[in-house]
Structure formats: C-alpha cells, structure tokens
Design an enzyme around this catalytic site. Structure first.
Site, PDB file in Angstrom:
ATOM      1  N   LYS A 173      49.065  29.034  53.001  1.00 57.86           N
ATOM      2  CA  LYS A 173      47.950  29.141  52.052  1.00 57.86           C
ATOM      3  C   LYS A 173      46.637  29.311  52.808  1.00 57.86           C
ATOM      4  O   LYS A 173      46.228  28.413  53.545  1.00 57.86           O
ATOM      5  CB  LYS A 173      47.863  27.894  51.177  1.00 57.86           C
ATOM      6  CG  LYS A 173      46.889  28.102  50.006  1.00 57.86           C
ATOM      7  CD  LYS A 173      46.567  26.816  49.288  1.00 57.86           C
ATOM      8  CE  LYS A 173      45.343  26.148  49.846  1.00 57.86           C
ATOM      9  NZ  LYS A 173      44.112  26.951  49.730  1.00 57.86           N
ATOM     10  N   GLY A 226      41.078  22.144  58.809  1.00 61.19           N
ATOM     11  CA  GLY A 226      40.109  21.974  57.725  1.00 61.19           C
ATOM     12  C   GLY A 226      39.298  20.715  57.937  1.00 61.19           C
ATOM     13  O   GLY A 226      39.173  20.231  59.067  1.00 61.19           O
ATOM     14  N   THR A 230      40.134  15.885  54.238  1.00 60.59           N
ATOM     15  CA  THR A 230      41.365  16.513  53.740  1.00 60.59           C
ATOM     16  C   THR A 230      42.529  16.187  54.676  1.00 60.59           C
ATOM     17  O   THR A 230      43.633  15.911  54.223  1.00 60.59           O
ATOM     18  CB  THR A 230      41.192  18.047  53.643  1.00 60.59           C
ATOM     19  OG1 THR A 230      39.932  18.331  53.057  1.00 60.59           O
ATOM     20  CG2 THR A 230      42.289  18.680  52.832  1.00 60.59           C
ATOM     21  N   GLU A 248      43.996  19.959  62.753  1.00 59.35           N
ATOM     22  CA  GLU A 248      42.803  20.344  63.522  1.00 59.35           C
ATOM     23  C   GLU A 248      41.634  20.195  62.569  1.00 59.35           C
ATOM     24  O   GLU A 248      41.522  20.940  61.602  1.00 59.35           O
ATOM     25  CB  GLU A 248      42.968  21.784  64.035  1.00 59.35           C
ATOM     26  CG  GLU A 248      42.117  22.061  65.253  1.00 59.35           C
ATOM     27  CD  GLU A 248      40.745  22.551  64.887  1.00 59.35           C
ATOM     28  OE1 GLU A 248      39.810  21.709  64.886  1.00 59.35           O
ATOM     29  OE2 GLU A 248      40.596  23.738  64.598  1.00 59.35           O
ATOM     30  N   CYS A 282      34.154  25.004  64.046  1.00 58.02           N
ATOM     31  CA  CYS A 282      34.367  23.579  64.371  1.00 58.02           C
ATOM     32  C   CYS A 282      33.958  23.279  65.810  1.00 58.02           C
ATOM     33  O   CYS A 282      33.745  22.131  66.169  1.00 58.02           O
ATOM     34  CB  CYS A 282      35.814  23.187  64.117  1.00 58.02           C
ATOM     35  SG  CYS A 282      36.995  24.283  64.893  1.00 58.02           S
ATOM     36  N   GLU A 383      29.367  15.899  60.021  1.00 58.16           N
ATOM     37  CA  GLU A 383      29.527  17.329  60.276  1.00 58.16           C
ATOM     38  C   GLU A 383      28.804  18.128  59.190  1.00 58.16           C
ATOM     39  O   GLU A 383      29.207  18.102  58.034  1.00 58.16           O
ATOM     40  CB  GLU A 383      31.013  17.699  60.302  1.00 58.16           C
ATOM     41  CG  GLU A 383      31.244  19.122  60.749  1.00 58.16           C
ATOM     42  CD  GLU A 383      32.712  19.523  60.766  1.00 58.16           C
ATOM     43  OE1 GLU A 383      33.457  19.136  59.854  1.00 58.16           O
ATOM     44  OE2 GLU A 383      33.109  20.247  61.694  1.00 58.16           O
TER      45      GLU A 383
HETATM   46  O1  TXE Z   1      37.620  22.142  53.679  1.00 53.58           O
HETATM   47  P1  TXE Z   1      39.032  21.695  53.187  1.00 53.58           P
HETATM   48  P2  TXE Z   1      36.319  22.438  52.805  1.00 53.58           P
HETATM   49  C1  TXE Z   1      34.825  20.851  57.441  1.00 53.58           C
HETATM   50  C2  TXE Z   1      33.366  21.150  57.246  1.00 53.58           C
HETATM   51  C3  TXE Z   1      33.279  21.421  55.797  1.00 53.58           C
HETATM   52  C4  TXE Z   1      34.256  20.396  55.279  1.00 53.58           C
HETATM   53  C5  TXE Z   1      34.813  20.686  53.926  1.00 53.58           C
HETATM   54  O2  TXE Z   1      32.600  20.015  57.531  1.00 53.58           O
HETATM   55  O3  TXE Z   1      32.007  21.253  55.282  1.00 53.58           O
HETATM   56  O4  TXE Z   1      35.287  20.395  56.213  1.00 53.58           O
HETATM   57  O5  TXE Z   1      35.230  22.036  53.847  1.00 53.58           O
HETATM   58  C6  TXE Z   1      43.034  23.179  51.747  1.00 53.58           C
HETATM   59  N1  TXE Z   1      46.257  19.447  50.271  1.00 53.58           N
HETATM   60  N2  TXE Z   1      35.611  22.000  57.860  1.00 53.58           N
HETATM   61  O6  TXE Z   1      36.217  21.544  51.615  1.00 53.58           O
HETATM   62  O7  TXE Z   1      38.981  21.274  51.757  1.00 53.58           O
HETATM   63  C7  TXE Z   1      41.972  24.130  51.261  1.00 53.58           C
HETATM   64  O8  TXE Z   1      42.398  24.811  50.105  1.00 53.58           O
HETATM   65  C8  TXE Z   1      46.483  20.560  50.990  1.00 53.58           C
HETATM   66  C9  TXE Z   1      35.973  22.036  59.239  1.00 53.58           C
HETATM   67  O9  TXE Z   1      36.269  23.841  52.521  1.00 53.58           O
HETATM   68  O10 TXE Z   1      39.560  20.774  54.188  1.00 53.58           O
HETATM   69  C10 TXE Z   1      41.819  25.032  52.464  1.00 53.58           C
HETATM   70  O11 TXE Z   1      42.869  25.990  52.499  1.00 53.58           O
HETATM   71  N3  TXE Z   1      45.530  21.450  51.312  1.00 53.58           N
HETATM   72  C11 TXE Z   1      36.954  23.045  59.520  1.00 53.58           C
HETATM   73  C12 TXE Z   1      41.963  24.045  53.617  1.00 53.58           C
HETATM   74  O12 TXE Z   1      42.666  22.936  53.076  1.00 53.58           O
HETATM   75  C13 TXE Z   1      44.276  21.210  50.895  1.00 53.58           C
HETATM   76  C14 TXE Z   1      37.009  24.276  58.743  1.00 53.58           C
HETATM   77  C15 TXE Z   1      40.645  23.556  54.213  1.00 53.58           C
HETATM   78  O13 TXE Z   1      39.825  23.072  53.191  1.00 53.58           O
HETATM   79  C16 TXE Z   1      43.966  20.051  50.157  1.00 53.58           C
HETATM   80  C17 TXE Z   1      36.650  24.090  57.367  1.00 53.58           C
HETATM   81  C18 TXE Z   1      45.016  19.160  49.839  1.00 53.58           C
HETATM   82  N4  TXE Z   1      44.825  18.042  49.125  1.00 53.58           N
HETATM   83  C19 TXE Z   1      35.945  22.978  56.989  1.00 53.58           C
HETATM   84  N5  TXE Z   1      42.654  20.076  49.880  1.00 53.58           N
HETATM   85  C20 TXE Z   1      37.406  23.249  60.943  1.00 53.58           C
HETATM   86  N6  TXE Z   1      37.972  22.224  61.551  1.00 53.58           N
HETATM   87  O14 TXE Z   1      37.305  24.325  61.482  1.00 53.58           O
HETATM   88  C21 TXE Z   1      42.141  21.200  50.436  1.00 53.58           C
HETATM   89  N7  TXE Z   1      43.131  21.908  51.042  1.00 53.58           N
END
Ligand code: TXE
Length: 480
Positions: A173, A226, A230, A248, A282, A383
């Site tokens: 996904k 992500g 999460t 990660e 990140c 962050e």
């Molecule tokens: O990320 P999410 P978000 C950080 C950054 C950002 C914050 C939130 O600080 O502001 O995270 O971003 C999926 N079960 N990073 O809300 O939600 C979601 O659909 C399974 C750092 O956009 O963590 C997407 O595909 N999957 C980072 C993915 O997880 C779930 C990069 C990431 O989304 C889920 C991005 C669940 N319950 C944000 N909930 C990095 N490390 O590079 C969400 N997802």
C-alpha cells in the site's frame, strides 16, 4: 483519472466501489480518485499473492534477477514521465524527481537484482560430533509493504525490490496522499512480465486498508516507513501475531558543525540537508548545532543562502522549494510556527505561507530558520517534517554530543569537522543509525539503513533487507 487496485496483474475497482480524492498540491485541487479499499480488497490481494507464492519462490535466482533488472530498465526509460507524475502528485520539484526519486527507484531494482545473486548463508561444522549445520534462508511467503508520501516511488520500491528478489509475494500500500507512481509501477510490472500475484497494490487509507494489511493473520512480515506514532500502533497490532517487523520512522536529526570544517562545502550542503524536498525527508538535518566561534558568521551566511532559494511551481525546473504534500501537512507545519515565541525561539528567516500567482491554492511555505536557545523546546524535540530548521550554538564537543543525543529520535546525524579524533569520538557516541561526516545523504545501497531509539526497529538495505525478507532455518545433518 481513476487509479485502480492492482491485483493479479489486473487493474480492478474496489469491491465497495468507494473512492477517495487525490490532490495536486501545486494547485490545491483534486485531479483524480483512488480506491478506498476495504478489508475485502486486502483479502483479495492476499489470495492472489498466496496463490503466486509457490511458483515465484521457485523461480531461479537468475530468472528473478532478470525480471528485476527489466523493471529497472523500464523505470529509466520512462524517467521523464514518472518524474512528472511524481512531481504532480507530491508537489516536489520536477528537477528533484528527475535527479533523485526516479533514478533511485530504478537503482533499488537494479541493486537487488544483483544482490540476490550474491546473497548467501552460513554453515557451521560441529567439530568432533560428525555433524554439519547449515542455514537455509527461505522466503517468508506473503509480506506487507506500507510506504509514506515523502519519497513515494523511491521508498515503495526500496521495500518491494528486496521482497520479491528474495522470493516473496506482496500486498503493498502506497500512501493515499501519493498513489500515482505506485500505480504506474504496476503497469511497468505487467510490461516486463512479472507473473500475476507476485506484486499486488491496494490503495486506501492507513486506518482501514493499511490496518487490514497489518491485521491480516497470514501476512507474516510488515515493512513500514512512516510516522513514529503509526509505527508504534503497528507494532502493538502485530506483536501478538508474532509478525516480523521492519519500522523506519521519524527523525529529528542533528547537523553538528565545528569551526574546523570545510566551511563553503558545509554551507552549501547544509542548505540542501535542511530544505531538500521541502524538508520532508526523514534524514533532513532539522537541528543545526554550530560551534560558538563561528555561530554568528554561520547565521549570517546561512540566512543569505536560504534567501536565494526559490519557492515555486514544482513543474518549473528552476524551483528549489516546491509545494508541501497536503493542506493537512501545511497546517501541521504552520502550527509549529505559531508556537515559536512561546517556545522561546526567534524566526530569523521565512515563517510565512507563500501565495504564488496562478497557483494561489497550492501549499507553499517559505524555507524557515528559527534560532533557539533551549534544546528541550518543542521545536527541537518534535518532528516538524517541513521546510523548518532550528539553529543553536554549542561550546564544547561534549555539549554538542549531549544536545545531539537529547531527543527521542535516533535516525541520522551529520558531522562537519576535519579532526579525525573528534570524528571518531562523536560518530561512535551519536545515538543514531546513520552518521554522515562532511557529507549528507550520500547513499550506498549495501549499507544498513534505519534508526535507533524511536526512529525505528530493524534495518533496510543490502543483505539486511534480504535477511529481513527471509526466514532462517538451521538444518543439522549428522553423519557417520
Ligand atoms: O504518516 P503515516 P503521516 C512523519 C512526519 C509526518 C508524520 C505523519 O513527521 O508529519 O509522520 O505523517 C499508512 N496501519 N513521517 O500521517 O500516517 C499510511 O496510509 C497501517 C515520517 O502521513 O505514518 C501511509 O501509507 N498503515 C516519514 C503510511 O502508513 C497505516 C514519512 C505512512 O503514513 C496506518 C512520512 C495503520 N493504522 C511521515 N496508519 C519517514 N520516516 O520518512 C497510517 N498508515
């Protein structure tokens, strides 16, 4: 434009026929729809993957390697097209997508096409017992790959390439915010003849579609990139099912600058490590720590360089800072600007939303530099993940190290110095998974990639990724 789920080599509607809007952040308008997939769609994708697994896991390494190489070739052939799609979907500048995102997606496939032919396992002779042990590394089966929106195709393929190279089949996904290039990857996989069911892509929200992948009892490993929150949630859901997890997560990375560094090189790189991809990487060095003796000079020079950055429409090749990924994310970044004063900070440059002529509804924000004095302030602990950095000074090596480690995150750190002893002392004591010395984001795909502390669990990259996507089995043979 309607994106569909990619299951069994076919592009299919979600079972519920429910759809989500997909925005172009440069103009703030809807330009397409994606499936709002349910548990049933994930199950359908799982079934396709499970059916494909026995055959795919028995493809020879050469056969798998050849297919991965062909995917890499095709990504490069379509580089311009994919870069345009990525830029439109994400808001990143077209030049960055052309130079970094899409070439790296191709490299991910090329790298693992080669790595799998070199991957090996150990054997242990039990001397005196007439027994030999060897470790068989078998693919896990069906694995889940969930990726974020900041480097969409780059991070999606960083998981998919090693997973399929190792013989697994996938339910994947991409982020619902940036689904486009994952969709186009499905088309590429069909063109090169990836067998049906090996890669299945379901689109939808994290809390429903992503959650269904994590909860699926037969998907035995989850590779996730992500947010930290999460990641913690996924760990809670997956733990009772004893799934293998690679997480990660976020970072709040220190960029430590000593007076003895190569100043001009440091300055140019620091602009990049602060604001590349609108700061939405990140690995960005969002906490700049500068040795006291050059602090005032750095402050002046840095602000001057930052002022030269052009905030603009992502499709314009002269743009340095494109649009932030979504309205929601822009609001998050702005919420940190609102607390600058209360957290004892001072905005030295930027701090405002940008309204671009003809793109008034796009999500643009100035590159922002905030001076702070207390590392404990929220601006330095949380962050922000946008074009916002803080700067503060330090006196001694020990101070620098204490400040650098004084956060819950531990992804990466950057160090600018020409002193070898200092380099080794600090690099060894930094509580991060990655340390760059006199450079930033120089990546060698063989190296372990990931974070310490709340930046994650496990490592991606190189053989680490192939180890993650395989289950080791010890086989002990006794002979007479
Ligand atoms: O990320 P999410 P978000 C950080 C950054 C950002 C914050 C939130 O600080 O502001 O995270 O971003 C999926 N079960 N990073 O809300 O939600 C979601 O659909 C399974 C750092 O956009 O963590 C997407 O595909 N999957 C980072 C993915 O997880 C779930 C990069 C990431 O989304 C889920 C991005 C669940 N319950 C944000 N909930 C990095 N490390 O590079 C969400 N997802």
């Amino acid at each position: 434009m309607k994106i569909k789920n990619y299951i069994n080599r076919e592009f299919v509607n979600p079972i519920s026929n429910s759809w989500l809007d997909n925005y172009n952040p440069a103009i703030g308008e809807v330009y397409g729809q994606i499936p709002n997939s349910s548990k049933e769609d994930v199950e359908k994708a799982y079934q396709a993957a499970a059916k494909a697994f026995p055959k795919w896991s028995n493809f020879t390494l050469e056969e798998r390697s050849k297919i991965l190489s062909k995917i890499a070739d095709l990504i490069l052939e379509k580089l311009d097209f994919l870069a345009e799609a990525e830029s439109k979907d994400n808001g990143k500048s077209i030049s960055l997508a052309k130079q970094v995102d899409i070439p790296r997606a191709a490299s991910n496939f090329r790298f693992f096409a080669n790595a799998i032919t070199q991957f090996s396992s150990e054997s242990h002779e039990s001397v005196g017992l007439n027994a030999i042990n060897f470790t068989l590394r078998q693919p896990i089966g069906v694995v889940g790959c969930i990726s974020p929106w900041n480097l969409p195709l780059y991070l999606f393929t960083w998981k998919i390439a090693p997973a399929i190279a190792a013989g697994n089949c996938i339910v994947a996904k991409p982020s619902e915010v940036t689904p486009m290039t994952a969709h186009l990857l499905g088309k590429i996989c069909n063109e090169v003849g990836l067998p049906k069911g090996v890669l299945n892509i379901v689109h939808g929200l994290g809390t429903t579609t992503g959650q269904a992948i994590v909860e699926h009892p037969k998907i035995k490993a989850i590779s996730f990139t992500g947010g930290t929150k999460t990641g913690a949630h996924i760990a809670r859901v997956a733990a009772p099912m004893f799934k293998k997890l690679s997480l990660e997560l976020g970072g709040k990375n220190p960029n430590i600058i000593f007076a003895d560094c190569d100043y001009e090189k440091m300055l140019a790189t620091t602009v990049r490590s602060s604001f590349a991809n609108q700061g939405q990487i990140c690995l960005c060095g969002s906490r700049i720590l500068v040795e006291e003796s050059i602090y005032e000079k750095f402050k002046k020079d840095f602000i001057q360089k930052v002022a030269d950055l052009k905030v603009g429409n992502p499709s314009d090749s002269s743009t340095d800072i494109g649009a932030l990924v979504s309205k929601q994310h822009l609001e998050k970044v702005k919420s940190y600007i609102d607390i600058v004063e209360q957290e004892g900070g001072k905005i030295l440059s930027g701090g405002l939303e940008v309204t671009l002529p003809n793109y008034e509804n796009g999500y643009y924000f100035q590159p922002t530099v905030i001076e702070i004095t207390d590392n404990k302030c929220r601006l330095n602990q949380e962050e922000i993940f946008g074009p916002v950095v803080t700067i503060m000074s330090f006196k001694t090596d020990k101070d620098a190290l204490t400040l650098a480690n004084d956060v819950k995150y531990g992804l990466s750190g950057t160090l600018w110095t020409n002193n070898l002893n200092r380099t080794m002392q600090i690099a060894k004591q930094l509580q991060t998974g990655i340390v760059w010395v006199n450079t930033w984001m120089l990546r060698d795909l063989r190296t372990p990639f990931g974070g310490a502390k709340e930046s994650g669990v496990g490592r991606e990259g190189g053989f680490e990724a192939l180890r993650f996507f395989t289950e080791p089995k010890n086989i002990c043979i006794k002979y007479e």
